[in-house]
Design a protein around this motif. Sequence first.
Motif, PDB file in Angstrom:
ATOM      1  N   GLY A  67       0.780  -1.262   0.092  1.00  0.00           N
ATOM      2  CA  GLY A  67       0.111   0.197   0.013  1.00  0.00           C
ATOM      3  C   GLY A  67       0.931   1.230   0.001  1.00  0.00           C
ATOM      4  O   GLY A  67       1.929   1.135  -0.004  1.00  0.00           O
ATOM      5  N   TRP A  68       0.320   2.357   0.233  1.00  0.00           N
ATOM      6  CA  TRP A  68       1.090   3.667   0.197  1.00  0.00           C
ATOM      7  C   TRP A  68       0.952   4.344   1.587  1.00  0.00           C
ATOM      8  O   TRP A  68       0.261   3.954   2.354  1.00  0.00           O
ATOM      9  N   SER A  69       1.739   5.194   1.809  1.00  0.00           N
ATOM     10  CA  SER A  69       2.195   5.887   2.974  1.00  0.00           C
ATOM     11  C   SER A  69       2.237   7.224   2.408  1.00  0.00           C
ATOM     12  O   SER A  69       2.976   7.805   1.346  1.00  0.00           O
ATOM     13  N   GLY A  70       1.614   8.266   3.387  1.00  0.00           N
ATOM     14  CA  GLY A  70       1.697   9.800   3.021  1.00  0.00           C
ATOM     15  C   GLY A  70       1.783  10.577   4.181  1.00  0.00           C
ATOM     16  O   GLY A  70       1.701  10.173   5.168  1.00  0.00           O
ATOM     17  N   ALA A  71       2.109  11.826   4.013  1.00  0.00           N
ATOM     18  CA  ALA A  71       2.721  12.611   4.971  1.00  0.00           C
ATOM     19  C   ALA A  71       2.116  13.987   4.824  1.00  0.00           C
ATOM     20  O   ALA A  71       1.971  14.464   3.399  1.00  0.00           O
ATOM     21  N   SER A  72       1.520  14.812   5.747  1.00  0.00           N
ATOM     22  CA  SER A  72       1.371  16.359   5.553  1.00  0.00           C
ATOM     23  C   SER A  72       2.224  17.022   6.115  1.00  0.00           C
ATOM     24  O   SER A  72       2.513  16.903   7.278  1.00  0.00           O
ATOM     25  N   LEU A  73       3.051  17.962   5.426  1.00  0.00           N
ATOM     26  CA  LEU A  73       4.148  18.781   6.225  1.00  0.00           C
ATOM     27  C   LEU A  73       3.370  19.853   7.110  1.00  0.00           C
ATOM     28  O   LEU A  73       4.337  20.658   7.483  1.00  0.00           O
ATOM     29  N   ALA A  74       2.112  20.138   6.984  1.00  0.00           N
ATOM     30  CA  ALA A  74       1.624  21.182   7.771  1.00  0.00           C
ATOM     31  C   ALA A  74       0.525  20.350   8.949  1.00  0.00           C
ATOM     32  O   ALA A  74       0.537  21.114  10.021  1.00  0.00           O
ATOM     33  N   GLY A  75       0.131  19.188   8.715  1.00  0.00           N
ATOM     34  CA  GLY A  75      -0.797  18.727   9.612  1.00  0.00           C
ATOM     35  C   GLY A  75      -2.240  18.082   9.197  1.00  0.00           C
ATOM     36  O   GLY A  75      -2.560  17.137   8.855  1.00  0.00           O
ATOM     37  N   MET A  77      -4.850  17.369   5.935  1.00  0.00           N
ATOM     38  CA  MET A  77      -4.619  16.946   4.284  1.00  0.00           C
ATOM     39  C   MET A  77      -4.907  17.983   3.534  1.00  0.00           C
ATOM     40  O   MET A  77      -4.226  18.195   2.501  1.00  0.00           O
ATOM     41  N   LYS A  78      -5.988  18.924   3.813  1.00  0.00           N
ATOM     42  CA  LYS A  78      -6.190  20.113   2.703  1.00  0.00           C
ATOM     43  C   LYS A  78      -5.264  21.365   2.975  1.00  0.00           C
ATOM     44  O   LYS A  78      -4.996  21.677   3.948  1.00  0.00           O
ATOM     45  N   THR A  99      -3.910  19.529  -2.238  1.00  0.00           N
ATOM     46  CA  THR A  99      -5.407  19.420  -2.682  1.00  0.00           C
ATOM     47  C   THR A  99      -6.321  20.450  -1.471  1.00  0.00           C
ATOM     48  O   THR A  99      -5.890  20.455  -0.615  1.00  0.00           O
ATOM     49  N   ASN A 100      -7.041  20.950  -2.171  1.00  0.00           N
ATOM     50  CA  ASN A 100      -7.970  21.586  -1.334  1.00  0.00           C
ATOM     51  C   ASN A 100      -9.588  21.015  -1.076  1.00  0.00           C
ATOM     52  O   ASN A 100     -10.354  21.629  -0.559  1.00  0.00           O
ATOM     53  N   GLN A 101      -9.327  19.774  -1.346  1.00  0.00           N
ATOM     54  CA  GLN A 101     -10.659  19.066  -1.116  1.00  0.00           C
ATOM     55  C   GLN A 101     -10.227  17.708  -0.658  1.00  0.00           C
ATOM     56  O   GLN A 101      -9.208  17.094  -1.250  1.00  0.00           O
ATOM     57  N   TYR A 102     -11.168  16.856   0.076  1.00  0.00           N
ATOM     58  CA  TYR A 102     -10.841  15.572   0.423  1.00  0.00           C
ATOM     59  C   TYR A 102     -11.145  14.699  -0.854  1.00  0.00           C
ATOM     60  O   TYR A 102     -12.108  14.591  -1.618  1.00  0.00           O
ATOM     61  N   GLY A 103     -10.050  13.953  -1.454  1.00  0.00           N
ATOM     62  CA  GLY A 103     -10.317  13.086  -2.445  1.00  0.00           C
ATOM     63  C   GLY A 103      -8.667  12.846  -3.096  1.00  0.00           C
ATOM     64  O   GLY A 103      -7.989  13.465  -2.373  1.00  0.00           O
TER      65      GLY A 103
END
Length: 210
Positions: A67-75, A77-78, A99-103
């Motif tokens: 699977g995939w792993s992701g990170a937000s560098l601000a906290g 998702m958007k 992104t500015n939306q969930y998706g």
Amino acid sequence: MKLSTLLFGGIATLVGAQTATAYTDAKSGITFQAYQHTTGYFLGVALPEDPTGNTDFIVTIGGKGSGWSGASLAGPMKNALLVLAWPNNNSIVSSFRKTNQYGSPPVATGTFTQLPIANGTYTNTTHWTYTFVCSKCIQSDGTTFVANDNTTVLGYALSSTAPSQKGNAASSVSKHTSQGQATFDLVKARSRDFATWKTWAAAPKVANAL
Ligand code: HEM
């Protein structure tokens, strides 16, 4: 308020808080402040000793399975600079997203680049690990933490399902099976060895199949 209520509240807060701790990668020897999830997901950061004017740091991200792993560098998702990576056979595919939306977030372009560190990028029988210098990654537009932060909250997200086009760094992904945020002590993430570690990085890549 009764003492028992106070105590219980305090313990609940501690249990709920997700916190990064010191972690040294066995192969590269780089020491990170890293958040580790029960699924095998991990996210670590290492920073230079002097934060003044700094825009670069080292990221290690990985997981178990395909699977995939992701990170937000601000906290969140958007409206944050996201890092997204997954294994593809014995290599790693990675990109920046925003992104500015969930998706499924599209690839993000900007001055930021990923410079892979080969001795911290590998797959073994249980894990895959991707380590890179995130160059010009500290932004001043709120999409990342800032250089002088002593602590910050980063976002994590992972899915046990592989992206539909594993060889394509711009592939869409299905929604995470786990996500959340963790607190990172950026003072502890600073190291005088950062300058040496940074020299191990190869040519910049934005959306890449390593
Ligand atoms: C189809 C793909 C995706 C969908 C539909 C999606 C949707 C969502 C939603 C609805 C939430 C709010 C919490 C919840 O209700 O579950 C959330 C949170 C989060 N997502 Fe995603 N997401 C996707 C992909 C990603 C990717 C690729 C990343 C990172 C690279 C990411 C990072 C996060 C993070 C860090 C959070 C927690 C912080 C927050 O709530 O903003 N997401 N996502």
